[in-house]
Design a protein around this motif. Sequence first.
Motif, PDB file in Angstrom:
ATOM      1  N   UNK A 194      52.981  24.969  56.097  1.00  0.00           N
ATOM      2  CA  UNK A 194      53.694  24.484  57.280  1.00  0.00           C
ATOM      3  C   UNK A 194      54.026  25.659  58.195  1.00  0.00           C
ATOM      4  N   UNK A 195      53.926  25.404  59.514  1.00  0.00           N
ATOM      5  CA  UNK A 195      54.187  26.460  60.485  1.00  0.00           C
ATOM      6  C   UNK A 195      55.630  26.901  60.413  1.00  0.00           C
ATOM      7  N   UNK A 196      55.819  28.211  60.399  1.00  0.00           N
ATOM      8  CA  UNK A 196      57.170  28.749  60.386  1.00  0.00           C
ATOM      9  C   UNK A 196      57.855  28.729  59.036  1.00  0.00           C
ATOM     10  N   UNK A 197      57.148  28.309  57.987  1.00  0.00           N
ATOM     11  CA  UNK A 197      57.765  28.253  56.657  1.00  0.00           C
ATOM     12  C   UNK A 197      57.969  29.659  56.110  1.00  0.00           C
ATOM     13  N   UNK A 198      58.959  29.822  55.236  1.00  0.00           N
ATOM     14  CA  UNK A 198      59.249  31.124  54.648  1.00  0.00           C
ATOM     15  C   UNK A 198      58.138  31.553  53.703  1.00  0.00           C
ATOM     16  N   UNK A 199      57.905  32.865  53.647  1.00  0.00           N
ATOM     17  CA  UNK A 199      56.910  33.412  52.720  1.00  0.00           C
ATOM     18  C   UNK A 199      57.525  33.739  51.358  1.00  0.00           C
ATOM     19  N   UNK A 200      58.817  33.541  51.225  1.00  0.00           N
ATOM     20  CA  UNK A 200      59.487  33.857  49.964  1.00  0.00           C
ATOM     21  C   UNK A 200      59.052  32.868  48.881  1.00  0.00           C
ATOM     22  N   UNK A 201      58.633  33.401  47.748  1.00  0.00           N
ATOM     23  CA  UNK A 201      58.218  32.565  46.621  1.00  0.00           C
ATOM     24  C   UNK A 201      59.411  32.324  45.708  1.00  0.00           C
ATOM     25  N   UNK A 202      59.731  31.063  45.447  1.00  0.00           N
ATOM     26  CA  UNK A 202      60.843  30.707  44.579  1.00  0.00           C
ATOM     27  C   UNK A 202      60.315  30.207  43.244  1.00  0.00           C
ATOM     28  N   UNK A 203      60.969  30.625  42.171  1.00  0.00           N
ATOM     29  CA  UNK A 203      60.570  30.219  40.833  1.00  0.00           C
ATOM     30  C   UNK A 203      61.701  29.443  40.174  1.00  0.00           C
ATOM     31  N   UNK A 204      61.352  28.369  39.492  1.00  0.00           N
ATOM     32  CA  UNK A 204      62.313  27.624  38.704  1.00  0.00           C
ATOM     33  C   UNK A 204      62.041  27.927  37.235  1.00  0.00           C
ATOM     34  N   UNK A 205      63.042  28.449  36.537  1.00  0.00           N
ATOM     35  CA  UNK A 205      62.849  28.892  35.161  1.00  0.00           C
ATOM     36  C   UNK A 205      63.744  28.069  34.241  1.00  0.00           C
ATOM     37  N   UNK A 206      63.153  27.433  33.246  1.00  0.00           N
ATOM     38  CA  UNK A 206      63.919  26.694  32.246  1.00  0.00           C
ATOM     39  C   UNK A 206      64.386  27.670  31.172  1.00  0.00           C
ATOM     40  N   UNK A 207      65.700  27.745  30.983  1.00  0.00           N
ATOM     41  CA  UNK A 207      66.278  28.673  30.009  1.00  0.00           C
ATOM     42  C   UNK A 207      66.727  27.881  28.781  1.00  0.00           C
ATOM     43  N   UNK A 208      66.173  28.162  27.592  1.00  0.00           N
ATOM     44  CA  UNK A 208      66.613  27.459  26.385  1.00  0.00           C
ATOM     45  C   UNK A 208      68.093  27.695  26.122  1.00  0.00           C
ATOM     46  N   UNK A 209      68.730  26.731  25.465  1.00  0.00           N
ATOM     47  CA  UNK A 209      70.175  26.799  25.235  1.00  0.00           C
ATOM     48  C   UNK A 209      70.577  27.977  24.365  1.00  0.00           C
ATOM     49  N   UNK A 210      69.645  28.488  23.534  1.00  0.00           N
ATOM     50  CA  UNK A 210      70.011  29.578  22.614  1.00  0.00           C
ATOM     51  C   UNK A 210      69.603  30.955  23.124  1.00  0.00           C
ATOM     52  N   UNK A 211      69.092  31.048  24.357  1.00  0.00           N
ATOM     53  CA  UNK A 211      68.684  32.348  24.902  1.00  0.00           C
ATOM     54  C   UNK A 211      69.763  32.868  25.838  1.00  0.00           C
ATOM     55  N   UNK A 212      70.839  33.412  25.237  1.00  0.00           N
ATOM     56  CA  UNK A 212      71.961  33.908  26.030  1.00  0.00           C
ATOM     57  C   UNK A 212      71.575  35.124  26.865  1.00  0.00           C
ATOM     58  N   UNK A 213      70.490  35.830  26.462  1.00  0.00           N
ATOM     59  CA  UNK A 213      70.064  37.015  27.206  1.00  0.00           C
ATOM     60  C   UNK A 213      69.364  36.656  28.508  1.00  0.00           C
ATOM     61  N   UNK A 214      69.130  35.361  28.755  1.00  0.00           N
ATOM     62  CA  UNK A 214      68.461  34.951  29.987  1.00  0.00           C
ATOM     63  C   UNK A 214      69.417  34.260  30.964  1.00  0.00           C
TER      64      UNK A 214
END
Length: 500
Positions: free
Chosen positions: A1-21
């Motif tokens: 789309x014209x004028x859209x941002x070039x920033x790439x966004x990531x959605x990351x699923x973090x497991x409930x037991x990975x406190x380091x994430x």
Amino acid sequence: AAGASDVVLYKIDVPANRYDLLCLEGLVRGLQTAAVRPYAVAAVLRNITFTQERYDSFIELQEKLHQNICRKRSLVAIGTHDLNTISGPFTYTAKPPGDIHFKPLNQSKEYTATQLMSLYKTDSHLRHYLHIIEDKPAYPIIYDSNGIVLSMPPIINGDHSKITLKTNNVFVECTATDLTKAKIVLDMIVTMFSEYCSQPFTTHYTQITSKSHLAYRKEKLSCKFVNNKVGINESTEKIAQLLTRMCLRSRATGVGDEIEVEIPPTRSDVIHACDIMEDAAMAFGFNNITRTTPQTYTIANQFPLNKLTELLRHDLAAAGFTEALNFALCSQEDIADKLGKKISETRAIHISNPKTAEFQVARTTLLPGLLKTIAANRKMPLPLKLFEISDVVLKDDTKDVGARNSRHICAVYYNKSPGFEVIHGLLDRTMQLLAVKPTRGEGYHIQAADDSTFFPGRCAEIFVHGKSVGHLGVLHPQVINNFELTMPCAALEMDLEPFL
């Protein structure tokens, strides 16, 4: 789309037991595992440099840990202090609330602990933690060698030692009721932010911190074990590479297909060899595992109660009733006062720390949920015909957990006239579907009964094979009024489990 941002966004699923994430630093470390080699960790972060972004992340991690593994501070409370403003050794003790005096964080004067409890009862953030120590005869308190209060866990830190963007030496303390959780929390904080120290990934031990913290340990497992459990066929070296990608530095020992795995303090979720195998499967990619037919041959059947429920749902819908699905938790009023009953008579299971007044107990009847659904849809054309087939929860001393689930069926008819004959007809149709004949003894029958939920003289009890399974009738006007309804309503509710 014209004028859209070039920033790439990531959605990351973090497991409930990975406190380091739970923070950006941990996520970045997980993506750059090979470049990270922590040397030592402790409870003091020396010569740390804060920027606004780092500071915000530091505070945010503490809040996330408080809500997560710390169980809203009931298991662990975290305190962080400017080490330059205090001096050791530090004393962790308990005193009567009237004997504790200090200026709490962001306050302008000193208070006693008793006064603080009153002060924070209206605080939108801290009032949720007061109950942890409020009724205790003595409150926990941490002093430095000069008698300066660092914190009164798990409520508030002292203002004297608060950290700012200019703080360069951070003292981290954790008080807890669960030692294992305390170690995990402390390990998580210092491992995430030690990279901002002048000597990255190093911290300083203190006299009050056990050196058992941040311990690395090694586990050994076979490549065959991983391949068999995951369903792949990879070499020992390949499995070691996959585990290293998951923050578990691994190598082939050269003894057969043995793999040595180093488990860092950031991976508190790794308890057993199966946890290591699971990480290898995630690194390999579940979608990359070839589907195979299990070697064991079994034939699955639907759980009989669920099968009966599904069959009834279709037929009740065919009878002109609309299905509703409501929450399993409700308020005490819904199952007691509003239905003209006492809460002590309901055999209800109470939630010890309800989030809201709407979720205080597990429901013992489906009727309130349907009546509230009608109240929310009063603008819909009449009549309103609703049903629900779901579980209720009842106290049962014969069960090991003290309670049991029971599958109920409930239906309501809301119109300008009560419509008892409609509900009665639905009962007859349901019994016909269940192949229960309308006869006393071996079949089903109804007889007059008194129930405070129903209008006097317009209530009947349902008996199947001589056993009471439920009620039907016209609801009491006060019950209808309690649920903010204005027209008559007939209802049916009975237990389905006797029909199996």
